[in-house]
Design a protein around this motif. Structure first.
Motif, PDB file in Angstrom:
ATOM      1  N   ASN A 100     -37.325 -63.317  31.597  1.00 13.75           N
ATOM      2  CA  ASN A 100     -35.970 -63.601  32.040  1.00 13.75           C
ATOM      3  C   ASN A 100     -35.719 -62.995  33.418  1.00 13.75           C
ATOM      4  N   GLN A 101     -36.203 -61.771  33.612  1.00 12.50           N
ATOM      5  CA  GLN A 101     -36.063 -61.118  34.914  1.00 12.50           C
ATOM      6  C   GLN A 101     -36.776 -61.924  35.997  1.00 12.50           C
ATOM      7  N   GLU A 102     -37.965 -62.420  35.670  1.00 15.69           N
ATOM      8  CA  GLU A 102     -38.721 -63.213  36.645  1.00 15.69           C
ATOM      9  C   GLU A 102     -38.004 -64.520  36.968  1.00 15.69           C
ATOM     10  N   ALA A 235     -43.757 -54.186  36.192  1.00 21.35           N
ATOM     11  CA  ALA A 235     -43.646 -52.919  36.924  1.00 21.35           C
ATOM     12  C   ALA A 235     -44.054 -53.029  38.391  1.00 21.35           C
ATOM     13  N   GLU A 236     -44.595 -54.168  38.822  1.00 19.38           N
ATOM     14  CA  GLU A 236     -45.190 -54.249  40.156  1.00 19.38           C
ATOM     15  C   GLU A 236     -44.194 -53.969  41.279  1.00 19.38           C
ATOM     16  N   ALA A 237     -42.934 -54.399  41.118  1.00 17.09           N
ATOM     17  CA  ALA A 237     -41.944 -54.159  42.179  1.00 17.09           C
ATOM     18  C   ALA A 237     -41.671 -52.667  42.333  1.00 17.09           C
ATOM     19  N   LYS A 245     -46.112 -45.210  39.592  1.00 18.68           N
ATOM     20  CA  LYS A 245     -47.504 -45.393  39.976  1.00 18.68           C
ATOM     21  C   LYS A 245     -48.301 -45.822  38.746  1.00 18.68           C
ATOM     22  N   LYS A 246     -49.400 -46.502  38.996  1.00 17.57           N
ATOM     23  CA  LYS A 246     -50.269 -46.954  37.917  1.00 17.57           C
ATOM     24  C   LYS A 246     -51.159 -45.797  37.467  1.00 17.57           C
ATOM     25  N   ILE A 247     -51.287 -45.644  36.150  1.00 16.30           N
ATOM     26  CA  ILE A 247     -52.104 -44.587  35.563  1.00 16.30           C
ATOM     27  C   ILE A 247     -53.324 -45.207  34.872  1.00 16.30           C
TER      28      ILE A 247
END
Length: 288
Positions: A100-102, A235-237, A245-247
Motif C-alpha cells: 500500500n505504501q508503494e 526499508a530501502e528509503a 542500516k542493514k545488518i
C-alpha cells in the motif's frame, strides 16, 4: 438501520478478536465495540459471544452474515453499474501494508493512470485472499499464494528479507554468540515476518515491545528498540536516508519473495483490462 454499524459487524466477523478487527478496519477498538453494541441494543439481539479475548458469532449472528453478504454483494453490483456509466474507471485493490505504501508513493501519482481511480484496501494476507475470493476486491497484490492458483497471476517484482537497525544500535555484522546482546522487534502473532523470525531465532533471542504495523516497527527500530526483520523494499528509503542500516547475521538464510498481481479469470470489460495493464506496467517499471 445504521448501515455503517452493520458493515462493521460484517467485517468484524472475519476476525477472531475485536483488537484484530479494529486494527485492520483502521478504527479504535472502543469505537468498533460501540458500533456493534448499538446495533445489538437497537434490535435487542446478541450477535457475538465473548469468550475471553475472542469473539464468536451467535446463531443469529451467522444468519445475519448471510443476509449482509447478499446486501453488500448488491451494493457491489450497483457500484459496478454506476462505474460503467462513468468516464472514470475504479479498480478495487487489496494489498498488505508494505505494498500500500508503494502504491501511494509511486503508483497513484503516475500520469499514465489518468483520471481513473484505485480503491485500496490494506489488510493482512488471509483477509485479502478472502475478499478476493468473495469478489469484494477486483485484484490483489500479494506474495506468491498457492491457494490462489485458480486466479490469473502476473509477476510484479521480487523482494527479500533483511535485518535493519539504528546505525548506532549494533555492529553491521553479528554472529550467533553476539545475538544474545541485542533485542529483536516483535510483530503480531500470525505475521509472516514474526513466524519467519521465530522459526530461525536461537532460544536465547530477546524480543522488545510488539508492534502491530510495519511503520510502527520501523519507527521503533529508528529509536533503537531493537533489530527488525523486514523486506528490503520496506526499508530501502530509510537506509538511503541514513536512519537505518542493514545488518548481516551469519546464520540467517537468504529469503526472497516473489510478488504477483492476482485477478479472477472472469471476463473483464475492455476499459478495466486496459486499466489493469497500465497498473501492471507502472508497477513493473517502478521496481525495475
Amino acid at each position: 438501520m445504521n448501515l455503517t454499524a452493520l458493515r462493521y459487524f460484517y467485517e468484524t466477523s472475519q476476525y477472531k478478536t475485536l483488537t484484530q478487527a479494529s486494527q485492520h478496519l483502521h478504527i479504535s477498538q472502543p469505537a468498533l465495540t460501540k458500533h456493534i453494541k448499538n446495533l445489538e441494543k437497537e434490535y435487542q439481539i446478541t450477535l457475538f459471544e465473548r469468550k475471553g479475548r475472542y469473539i464468536q458469532l451467535t446463531e443469529l449472528g451467522l444468519l445475519l452474515i448471510e443476509e449482509c453478504h447478499e446486501l453488500f454483494q448488491q451494493e457491489k453490483k450497483i457500484e459496478q453499474f454506476l462505474s460503467t456509466k462513468s468516464n472514470q474507471m475504479t479498480i478495487r485493490i487489496g494489498t498488505t501494508q508494505l505494498n500500500n505504501q508503494e502504491l501511494i508513493k509511486h503508483i497513484l501519482s503516475d500520469p499514465l493512470l489518468g483520471k481513473n481511480n484505485l480503491e485500496l484496501t490494506t489488510e493482512n494476507t488471509t483477509s485479502i485472499i478472502n475478499k478476493l475470493s468473495k469478489e469484494t476486491l477486483d485484484v490483489a497484490i500479494l506474495p506468491e499464494q498457492k491457494v490462489l492458483n485458480s486466479f490469473v497471476q502476473t509477476y510484479l517484482y521480487t523482494d527479500q528479507l533483511i535485518f535493519v537497525a539504528s546505525p548506532t544500535y549494533c555492529p553491521d555484522f553479528l554472529n550467533q554468540e553476539q545475538l544474545k546482546n541485542y533485542q529483536f522487534i516483535k510483530r503480531e502473532k500470525g505475521s509472516y515476518l514474526q513466524e519467519t523470525l521465530e522459526s530461525w531465532a536461537p532460544k536465547t533471542t530477546q524480543f522488545s515491545n510488539q508492534m502491530a504495523s510495519h511503520s510502527d516497527a520501523l519507527l521503533a527500530c529508528i529509536y533503537q528498540n531493537g533489530i527488525y526483520l523486514c523486506s528490503n523494499l520496506g526499508a530501502e528509503a530509510l537506509i538511503k536516508e541514513g536512519k537505518l542500516k542493514k545488518i548481516t547475521i551469519d546464520s540467517f538464510p537468504l529469503i526472497e519473495r516473489r510478488f504477483y498481481l492476482y485477478d479472477s479469470k472472469k471476463e473483464l470489460d475492455k476499459s478495466t483490462k486496459e486499466l489493469l495493464t497500465k497498473l501492471i506496467t507502472i508497477f513493473q517499471n517502478k521496481r525495475a
